[in-house]
Design a protein around this motif. Structure first.
Motif, PDB file in Angstrom:
ATOM      1  N   UNK A  66      70.137  87.913  15.726  1.00  0.00           N
ATOM      2  CA  UNK A  66      69.141  86.893  16.027  1.00  0.00           C
ATOM      3  C   UNK A  66      68.294  87.293  17.237  1.00  0.00           C
ATOM      4  N   UNK A  67      68.944  87.732  18.305  1.00  0.00           N
ATOM      5  CA  UNK A  67      68.194  88.086  19.513  1.00  0.00           C
ATOM      6  C   UNK A  67      67.322  89.321  19.288  1.00  0.00           C
ATOM      7  N   UNK A  68      67.829  90.272  18.511  1.00  0.00           N
ATOM      8  CA  UNK A  68      67.033  91.467  18.240  1.00  0.00           C
ATOM      9  C   UNK A  68      65.847  91.129  17.357  1.00  0.00           C
ATOM     10  N   UNK A  69      66.056  90.312  16.340  1.00  0.00           N
ATOM     11  CA  UNK A  69      64.943  89.898  15.467  1.00  0.00           C
ATOM     12  C   UNK A  69      63.866  89.194  16.270  1.00  0.00           C
ATOM     13  N   UNK A  70      64.287  88.282  17.135  1.00  0.00           N
ATOM     14  CA  UNK A  70      63.335  87.544  17.962  1.00  0.00           C
ATOM     15  C   UNK A  70      62.602  88.461  18.928  1.00  0.00           C
ATOM     16  N   UNK A  71      63.335  89.412  19.491  1.00  0.00           N
ATOM     17  CA  UNK A  71      62.725  90.340  20.452  1.00  0.00           C
ATOM     18  C   UNK A  71      61.663  91.207  19.780  1.00  0.00           C
ATOM     19  N   UNK A  72      61.952  91.686  18.588  1.00  0.00           N
ATOM     20  CA  UNK A  72      60.967  92.508  17.860  1.00  0.00           C
ATOM     21  C   UNK A  72      59.721  91.689  17.573  1.00  0.00           C
ATOM     22  N   UNK A  73      59.901  90.441  17.129  1.00  0.00           N
ATOM     23  CA  UNK A  73      58.758  89.576  16.841  1.00  0.00           C
ATOM     24  C   UNK A  73      57.920  89.334  18.095  1.00  0.00           C
ATOM     25  N   UNK A  74      58.583  89.104  19.242  1.00  0.00           N
ATOM     26  CA  UNK A  74      57.857  88.873  20.494  1.00  0.00           C
ATOM     27  C   UNK A  74      57.106  90.128  20.926  1.00  0.00           C
ATOM     28  N   UNK A  75      57.738  91.283  20.788  1.00  0.00           N
ATOM     29  CA  UNK A  75      57.083  92.537  21.177  1.00  0.00           C
ATOM     30  C   UNK A  75      55.868  92.814  20.290  1.00  0.00           C
ATOM     31  N   UNK A  76      56.004  92.555  18.986  1.00  0.00           N
ATOM     32  CA  UNK A  76      54.876  92.728  18.065  1.00  0.00           C
ATOM     33  C   UNK A  76      53.735  91.800  18.459  1.00  0.00           C
ATOM     34  N   UNK A  77      54.046  90.571  18.815  1.00  0.00           N
ATOM     35  CA  UNK A  77      53.023  89.607  19.210  1.00  0.00           C
ATOM     36  C   UNK A  77      52.284  90.074  20.468  1.00  0.00           C
ATOM     37  N   UNK A  78      53.027  90.584  21.438  1.00  0.00           N
ATOM     38  CA  UNK A  78      52.400  91.047  22.681  1.00  0.00           C
ATOM     39  C   UNK A  78      51.537  92.282  22.446  1.00  0.00           C
ATOM     40  N   UNK A  79      52.025  93.211  21.609  1.00  0.00           N
ATOM     41  CA  UNK A  79      51.234  94.403  21.306  1.00  0.00           C
ATOM     42  C   UNK A  79      49.939  94.033  20.588  1.00  0.00           C
ATOM     43  N   UNK A  80      50.029  93.063  19.710  1.00  0.00           N
ATOM     44  CA  UNK A  80      48.843  92.582  19.000  1.00  0.00           C
ATOM     45  C   UNK A  80      47.854  91.944  19.976  1.00  0.00           C
ATOM     46  N   UNK A  81      48.345  91.115  20.879  1.00  0.00           N
ATOM     47  CA  UNK A  81      47.468  90.441  21.840  1.00  0.00           C
ATOM     48  C   UNK A  81      46.822  91.425  22.808  1.00  0.00           C
ATOM     49  N   UNK A  82      47.488  92.551  23.036  1.00  0.00           N
ATOM     50  CA  UNK A  82      46.934  93.582  23.919  1.00  0.00           C
ATOM     51  C   UNK A  82      45.848  94.409  23.238  1.00  0.00           C
ATOM     52  N   UNK A  83      45.659  94.202  21.945  1.00  0.00           N
ATOM     53  CA  UNK A  83      44.661  94.973  21.208  1.00  0.00           C
ATOM     54  C   UNK A  83      45.177  96.302  20.721  1.00  0.00           C
ATOM     55  N   UNK A  84      46.468  96.537  20.873  1.00  0.00           N
ATOM     56  CA  UNK A  84      47.087  97.773  20.413  1.00  0.00           C
ATOM     57  C   UNK A  84      48.297  98.097  21.252  1.00  0.00           C
ATOM     58  N   UNK A  85      49.423  98.399  20.606  1.00  0.00           N
ATOM     59  CA  UNK A  85      50.610  98.710  21.376  1.00  0.00           C
ATOM     60  C   UNK A  85      51.713  99.305  20.540  1.00  0.00           C
ATOM     61  N   UNK A  86      52.619  99.998  21.220  1.00  0.00           N
ATOM     62  CA  UNK A  86      53.778 100.625  20.602  1.00  0.00           C
ATOM     63  C   UNK A  86      55.009  99.767  20.861  1.00  0.00           C
ATOM     64  N   UNK A  87      55.579  99.235  19.802  1.00  0.00           N
ATOM     65  CA  UNK A  87      56.821  98.479  19.915  1.00  0.00           C
ATOM     66  C   UNK A  87      57.968  99.471  19.791  1.00  0.00           C
ATOM     67  N   UNK A  88      58.719  99.658  20.859  1.00  0.00           N
ATOM     68  CA  UNK A  88      59.685 100.745  20.951  1.00  0.00           C
ATOM     69  C   UNK A  88      61.091 100.261  20.588  1.00  0.00           C
ATOM     70  N   UNK A  89      61.706 100.962  19.631  1.00  0.00           N
ATOM     71  CA  UNK A  89      63.114 100.749  19.292  1.00  0.00           C
ATOM     72  C   UNK A  89      63.911 101.860  19.976  1.00  0.00           C
ATOM     73  N   UNK A  90      64.720 101.539  20.974  1.00  0.00           N
ATOM     74  CA  UNK A  90      65.447 102.588  21.703  1.00  0.00           C
ATOM     75  C   UNK A  90      66.591 103.169  20.869  1.00  0.00           C
ATOM     76  N   UNK A  91      67.195 104.204  21.412  1.00  0.00           N
ATOM     77  CA  UNK A  91      68.337 104.850  20.771  1.00  0.00           C
ATOM     78  C   UNK A  91      69.460 103.832  20.541  1.00  0.00           C
TER      79      UNK A  91
END
Length: 456
Positions: A66-91
């Motif tokens: 649940x927390x990972x799913x939510x975090x990915x969604x939030x990161x995607x939203x922020x990258x979109x609002x920035x006009x372009x961004x890399x959502x990073x999945x760490x090792x």
């Protein structure tokens, strides 16, 4: 006076620093690909100067879906609002539910990173505008989904993997599933709005695609690995300007095609390794009224330098092709020994499909042992639909201009087997330097209702 100048300068400096400096936005690059049908220009996104959004900064925790799913969604939203961004999945391994893209986002999988997707159907609700075997409907969300997005990418040396325990239970075709297919077919034929074709219930069992980019453009898939898939693995639907590069795809479940471009255009697939339980590359363009209404063919598809470890066909065209398929070029690909394969090239349709197929170019292909042959064309392929629904409207498929050059296989039953319709013969099939080391059948070419077949 000096104090005044000093104060004025200080105010100016503070004012300048108070302005927000926008981070670099996503840009585009053009790739030009030469094929026998001309030059295709493909626009894809470049995120090299964009900011990074690491999912752990948004609350992702290993082992916490649940927390990972939510975090990915939030990161995607922020990258979109920035006009372009890399959502990073760490090792490491990160279990998640569905991922829904927004425009101007690159999902980047670091080396050693693995996104493990849940097989709980409830994690893929609410239903989204999707498809099933060429028919539009509202179904469980694809595991990775984009709808009306642009400048989107999945990159990196990591991987994505689907848990399969539950999806495997849906792989059969029990009565409830067949009746749902019949219902969907009829809804499409009656032009019922897609929003009313809801196929999420207890018996439909329409498994979602792993990746579906729907009505999107400027797409890059580069470098990562895919393991398992509930249904079709990579599905591009009504999308354009696509590059699929250096993927390693392994999916041996039911209907696990590797790459399915459908009513999509301007596509390059290169340096991909396919290890499939179904066709490696399956080119499609909608089923019956769906394809006829869209009038959007799949066209300008270039496939080169790919390796096939397993798959029913290297290149399948159809059977869903009602919107038409044209300008397909496959070059310098190899099927490795041990592959379980029926044909190198198989074009399939039926009396209900309509559409058309033309300008298919296949060259410099090395095949292994084929269960059937090098080229197959069959105009009477209906699979489960044969007895499920009657022919409502009969539309034959014109097929013409198929070129095979420098194609070899180790063992075949035939070089070509072509079954055309007497009312609409297949036209212009040209084979040059198409050979097999061993042929088990008595006839090289078993052709019916073909005009202008030439073999050199």
């Amino acid at each position: 006076m000096k104090k005044f100048i000093l104060c004025t300068s200080l105010i100016l400096i503070l004012t300048l620093f108070s302005f927000k400096i926008d981070p670099p936005k996503v840009t585009q690059k053009e790739t030009k690909v030469t094929a026998p049908f001309g030059i295709t220009t493909i626009k894809t996104p470049d995120f090299s100067k964009c900011a990074s959004f690491i999912i752990t900064d948004f609350g992702a925790i290993k082992g916490d879906k649940e927390k990972t799913s939510q975090a990915i969604a939030k990161a995607i939203d922020q990258a979109n609002k920035a006009g372009g961004g890399n959502v990073i999945i760490p090792e490491g391994e990160w279990i998640t539910g569905k991922i829904h893209f927004k425009s101007n986002v690159n999902l980047h999988l670091n080396k050693g990173a693995l996104l493990l997707f849940s097989d709980n159907p409830n994690d893929y609700l609410p239903a989204v505008h999707s498809t099933w075997e060429g028919l539009e409907c509202y179904n469980y969300s694809p595991l990775i989904y984009a709808y009306k997005c642009e400048n989107i990418a999945i990159t990196g040396e990591g991987g994505i993997k689907a848990k399969m325990d539950f999806w495997q239970k849906w792989a059969g075709r029990p009565q409830g599933h067949m009746q749902s297919l019949k219902r969907l077919y009829n809804l499409s034929g009656q032009n019922v709005p897609v929003e009313q074709r809801v196929m999420v219930n207890d018996t439909a069992n329409l498994r979602p695609q792993f990746i579906q980019f729907n009505r999107s453009k400027n797409i890059l898939l580069d470098g990562f690995s895919i393991t398992n898939s509930p249904f079709w693995t990579v599905h591009m639907y009504l999308s354009k300007d696509i590059i699929v590069r250096k993927l390693n795809i392994y999916a041996h479940g039911h209907n696990n095609d590797g790459f399915d471009p459908e009513m999509s255009q301007n596509i390059l697939v290169e340096n991909v390794t396919f290890d499939q339980g179904d066709d490696a590359i399956a080119v499609k363009s909608g089923r019956n009224p769906e394809g006829w209404r869209s009038k959007t063919p799949t066209k300008n598809l270039i496939i080169r330098n790919c390796t096939i470890k397993n798959g029913h066909q290297l290149l399948a065209v159809g059977s869903e092709l009602s919107g038409g398929i044209e300008n397909v070029f496959i070059d310098n690909c190899e099927v490795l020994d041990g592959a379980k394969m029926y044909h190198l090239v198989f074009i399939k349709t039926n009396e209900r499909m309509g559409g058309y197929v033309k300008n298919i170019y296949v060259q410099n292909i090395k095949g292994s042992k084929m269960d059937l042959g090098i080229l197959g064309i069959d105009t009477d392929v209906l699979y489960q639909w044969k007895n499920l629904v009657p022919t409502v409207e009969r539309r034959l498929t014109p097929i013409s201009d198929v070129y095979l050059t420098n194609v070899t296989a180790k063992e075949v039953k035939f070089i070509s087997k072509i079954k055309g319709e007497k009312e609409l013969p297949i036209k212009n099939i040209f084979l040059k330097n198409v050979t097999a080391e061993s042929m088990l059948g008595t006839e090289k070419n078993i052709n019916e209702n073909v005009i202008n077949f030439k073999m050199e």
